[in-house]
Design a protein around this motif. Structure first.
Motif, short mmCIF file in Angstrom:
data_model
loop_
_atom_site.label_atom_id
_atom_site.label_comp_id
_atom_site.label_asym_id
_atom_site.label_seq_id
_atom_site.Cartn_x
_atom_site.Cartn_y
_atom_site.Cartn_z
N GLU A 35 0.83 -1.19 0.00
CA GLU A 35 0.00 0.00 0.00
C GLU A 35 0.87 1.25 0.00
OE1 GLU A 35 -2.62 2.28 -0.57
OE2 GLU A 35 -3.60 0.44 0.06
N THR A 36 0.54 2.19 -0.85
CA THR A 36 1.25 3.44 -0.89
C THR A 36 0.83 4.31 0.30
OG1 THR A 36 1.40 3.38 -3.28
CG2 THR A 36 1.71 5.52 -2.25
N ILE A 37 1.80 4.83 1.01
CA ILE A 37 1.54 5.63 2.21
C ILE A 37 1.63 7.11 1.86
CG2 ILE A 37 2.29 6.10 4.57
CD1 ILE A 37 1.24 3.27 4.07
N SER A 38 0.70 7.88 2.36
CA SER A 38 0.70 9.32 2.11
C SER A 38 1.97 9.97 2.62
CB SER A 38 -0.52 9.95 2.80
OG SER A 38 -0.39 11.35 2.85
N ARG A 39 2.39 11.01 1.93
CA ARG A 39 3.59 11.73 2.38
C ARG A 39 3.32 12.48 3.68
NH1 ARG A 39 3.94 17.38 0.44
NH2 ARG A 39 2.10 17.90 -0.80
N TYR A 40 2.06 12.57 4.08
CA TYR A 40 1.74 13.23 5.34
C TYR A 40 1.69 12.26 6.51
CZ TYR A 40 0.34 16.87 2.08
OH TYR A 40 0.32 17.80 1.08
N ALA A 41 1.84 10.98 6.25
CA ALA A 41 1.77 9.98 7.31
C ALA A 41 3.02 10.03 8.18
CB ALA A 41 1.60 8.59 6.71
N ASN A 42 2.92 9.37 9.33
CA ASN A 42 4.06 9.32 10.24
C ASN A 42 5.29 8.74 9.55
OD1 ASN A 42 2.64 10.26 12.45
ND2 ASN A 42 2.10 8.22 13.19
N THR A 43 6.44 9.34 9.82
CA THR A 43 7.70 8.73 9.42
C THR A 43 8.46 8.25 10.65
OG1 THR A 43 8.77 10.91 9.46
CG2 THR A 43 7.91 10.13 7.34
N ARG A 44 8.02 8.67 11.82
CA ARG A 44 8.58 8.18 13.08
C ARG A 44 7.53 8.40 14.17
NH1 ARG A 44 9.97 12.16 16.54
NH2 ARG A 44 10.11 14.29 15.73
N LEU A 45 7.67 7.68 15.25
CA LEU A 45 6.77 7.86 16.38
C LEU A 45 7.34 8.90 17.33
CD1 LEU A 45 5.77 4.18 17.25
CD2 LEU A 45 4.43 5.89 16.01
N PRO A 46 6.47 9.69 17.97
CA PRO A 46 6.98 10.66 18.94
C PRO A 46 7.55 9.96 20.15
CG PRO A 46 4.59 10.54 19.01
CD PRO A 46 5.02 9.73 17.83
N THR A 47 8.51 10.60 20.78
CA THR A 47 9.13 10.01 21.97
C THR A 47 8.74 10.76 23.24
OG1 THR A 47 11.10 11.37 21.57
CG2 THR A 47 11.10 9.12 20.69
N GLU A 48 8.27 12.01 23.09
CA GLU A 48 7.88 12.77 24.28
C GLU A 48 6.58 12.20 24.86
OE1 GLU A 48 6.30 14.75 20.56
OE2 GLU A 48 8.24 13.96 21.27
N PRO A 49 6.43 12.29 26.16
CA PRO A 49 5.22 11.72 26.79
C PRO A 49 3.94 12.38 26.28
CG PRO A 49 6.90 12.23 28.44
CD PRO A 49 7.35 12.84 27.15
N ARG A 50 2.97 11.58 25.89
CA ARG A 50 1.67 12.12 25.49
C ARG A 50 0.83 12.40 26.73
NH1 ARG A 50 -1.75 9.18 23.57
NH2 ARG A 50 -2.84 10.65 22.20
N SER A 51 0.96 11.55 27.72
CA SER A 51 0.18 11.67 28.94
C SER A 51 1.00 11.13 30.09
CB SER A 51 -1.13 10.89 28.81
OG SER A 51 -1.81 10.82 30.05
N THR A 52 0.91 11.79 31.22
CA THR A 52 1.60 11.30 32.41
C THR A 52 0.64 10.54 33.33
OG1 THR A 52 1.19 13.40 33.55
CG2 THR A 52 3.28 13.18 32.35
N ALA A 53 -0.62 10.45 32.93
CA ALA A 53 -1.61 9.75 33.75
C ALA A 53 -1.37 8.26 33.73
CB ALA A 53 -3.02 10.08 33.26
N GLY A 54 -1.67 7.62 34.84
CA GLY A 54 -1.51 6.18 34.94
C GLY A 54 -2.85 5.47 34.99
N ILE A 55 -2.87 4.28 35.60
CA ILE A 55 -4.11 3.49 35.63
C ILE A 55 -4.88 3.67 36.93
CG2 ILE A 55 -3.21 1.79 34.02
CD1 ILE A 55 -3.02 -0.13 36.48
N GLY A 56 -4.54 4.72 37.67
CA GLY A 56 -5.34 5.04 38.84
C GLY A 56 -6.77 5.35 38.43
#
Length: 574
Positions: A35-56
């Motif tokens: 499948e051809t992937i759009s040039r706007y698609a992810n080329t890498r995953l972010p490494t910074e935290p998206r959320s600091t919340a846990g399973i509390g």
């Protein structure tokens, strides 16, 4: 925090050359489909935290926003009534309902004149295999499964059945016996909210899996490695870091070979539709495993030996972690950064181990957690074709043929399967043993659902359903009836254009619209007209609902509004 930021194209890609890239080659048994992937698609995953919340436990506000978020992830398109009911209950009450399994459904029935083994309206699942009937039976099975999604109760069972189908993959087209497929579907649904280890045991010797991954061909002198490899790589411990050719921290090639020997001797019976053991085909040597499994050995245990293998596998911490990551990506989001790994995945894995691999406590903890209701995790999932298609039908209250007309009913369910198929998701046939790439192919993941082929298909579907003609088959018709939909709203809401738009947006869109978008939708409903015009026209229709002119006046406006709303990028999100 700007929850709408991910809807925008990254600045770096806007300036990039307009060339598409191909999906990165997958490893092992995870082939891509080119499948051809759009040039706007992810080329890498972010490494910074998206959320600091846990399973509390989540202790924030509980209302329509939170209830809609929970049900969007747990059902295929929650209706307005389901969302309102959930919002009126406590979170614990809603979770209890979601974790309650409904009564097992009746089996699929024959609706084809081609299958003469049973009369129309009776089930074929216990009949002898006949190649001439296989196509009709397979269509019946897929249609029946689609009908279960459309008619789901407020339970996680259907969403989890599909999860396990994407996990313990078989392909109906490959096994070529719809009876085996029905047995497999029943097994997944029966254990959807139950014990993962028990489900793995049952799947291992299920006739569909024995045939799909060639376990029925595995003999003492020629162990087939297919199932043993996928059991480790895709179903349980997963791949850890590569430490050598074919060797990972979680398992090695020697472990695959040892597992294959353990699994020898099993075959499938086409009469009983079950797996069975033949001692003369079983490898009786002592099987040696690597340091990844603490150098364990398994001696000859006959037909119980595969259970010893699973005991060994499920004793590994990595198995719980791998399963929890898959559940997280199914229900929350595909990015698992270091913070999420520490605060969510690891605690869930410990809970899974402590519960002896019962999935219910893990689902309860995840879906009740502060992490799940963090704003960053709302409206961030791109709907799968099944979520998109079934959700459209359910949320916009489309009416399907009744059970009194089984041919028309199954025909419409079959039609929806053709629709999701062209969107690249077909019930019963993931593209390969790894499942649908949107759940594992890094770094694109869900973005793979949207491409130059699938997006037009989605738009064509919603345009067809909102049209005056809809879709007709076997003398039956399905379409969105916008007036019937609006009549279910409170009278004051239905009569006020801005309240009406806001109510429909809350139902259909998981992200709050901007002022400009709301103004645009108002202009779509009332092009160049003041707001009171809608109130007048709606009240005139209510006063004379059989008046064709008055009905057409409001219906045409509502069709334009809904068509535009379903064309928004937000409509593709959950």
């Amino acid at each position: 925090m700007n929850r709408r930021a991910f809807l925008r194209k990254p600045a770096a890609t806007i300036a990039a050359p307009a060339t598409a890239v191909m999906a990165p080659p997958a490893s092992g048994n995870e082939p891509t489909d080119g499948e051809t992937i759009s040039r706007y698609a992810n080329t890498r995953l972010p490494t910074e935290p998206r959320s600091t919340a846990g399973i509390g436990p989540y202790t924030g506000p509980w209302g329509q926003t939170q209830a809609a978020h929970l049900l969007r992830r747990c059902l295929f398109g929650p209706t307005r009534a389901e969302i309102n009911t959930a919002a009126s209950q406590t979170l614990a009450q809603v979770i209890n309902g979601l974790l309650t399994a409904p009564v097992a459904p009746a089996p699929p029935v024959n609706v084809s004149a081609t299958d003469t083994s049973v009369p129309q309206g009776q089930t074929w699942v216990t009949q002898a295999f006949e190649q001439a009937f296989e196509g009709a039976r397979r269509s019946s099975l897929r249609a029946w499964w689609m009908g279960l999604l459309l008619g789901q109760s407020t339970s996680l069972v259907e969403k989890m059945t599909l999860f396990w189908h994407n996990h313990f993959v078989i392909e109906l087209g490959d096994i070529n016996d719809a009876r085996y497929g029905y047995h497999y579907c029943t097994l997944l649904r029966q254990h959807a909210l139950g014990n993962i280890k028990q489900l793995t045991e049952n799947v291992t010797v299920a006739p569909a899996m024995l045939r799909y991954l060639n376990g029925n061909q595995s003999t003492a002198n020629a162990p087939n490695e297919n199932y043993g490899r996928e059991l480790l790589e895709l179903f349980t411990v997963g791949k850890g870091p590569l430490i050598g050719p074919g060797n990972y921290t979680t398992y090695t090639e020697a472990d695959v070979q040892a597992a294959a020997k353990v699994l020898t001797g099993w075959r499938d019976n086409t009469t009983t539709i079950a797996g069975y053991y033949t001692a003369s085909r079983h490898n009786t040597t002592t099987k040696q495993f690597s340091a990844a499994f603490q150098n364990a050995t398994i001696a000859n245990l006959g037909d119980q030996e595969y259970k010893a293998l699973l005991n060994l596998i499920f004793a590994q911490q990595e198995t719980a972690e791998f399963l929890c990551r898959k559940l997280y990506r199914w229900f929350v989001y595909y990015v698992i950064d270091a913070t999420t790994e520490t605060e969510v995945i690891q605690p869930l894995a410990q809970l899974l181990i402590a519960s002896n691999y019962n999935v219910e406590p893990v689902l309860r903890a995840l879906l009740s957690s502060e992490h799940f209701y963090d704003a960053v995790n709302m409206g961030c999932v791109i709907k799968s074709p099944l979520d998109f298609t079934v959700g459209t039908c359910r949320q916009l209250q489309m009416t399907f043929p009744p059970a009194s007309n089984l041919v028309a009913q199954y025909g419409m369910w079959d039609y929806l399967n053709t629709i999701t198929n062209v969107q690249q998701q077909l019930l019963g046939d993931p593209p390969n043993v790894a499942g649908w790439p949107a759940y594992w192919q890094t770094p694109q993941y869900y973005e793979m659902w949207i491409n130059a082929v699938t997006l037009p298909r989605r738009n064509q579907l919603t345009d067809l359903f909102i049209s005056t003609n809809g879709y007709t088959r076997n003398g039956a018709n399905i379409k969105i009836n916008p007036i019937d939909l609006v009549l279910t709203l409170p009278p004051a809401t239905a009569a006020d254009p801005n309240l009406l738009i806001a109510e429909l947006a809350n139902l259909l869109l998981p992200i709050t619209l901007t002022t400009n978008q709301l103004t645009y939708l108002n202009d779509t409903l009332l092009p160049g007209l003041p707001d009171f015009e809608w109130t007048i026209e709606w009240q005139q229709y209510l006063a004379a609902p059989t008046n064709a002119t008055r009905r057409a006046a409001v219906e045409s406006k509502l069709r334009s509004l809904l068509r535009t709303m379903m064309g928004l990028a937000e409509y593709h999100l959950s």
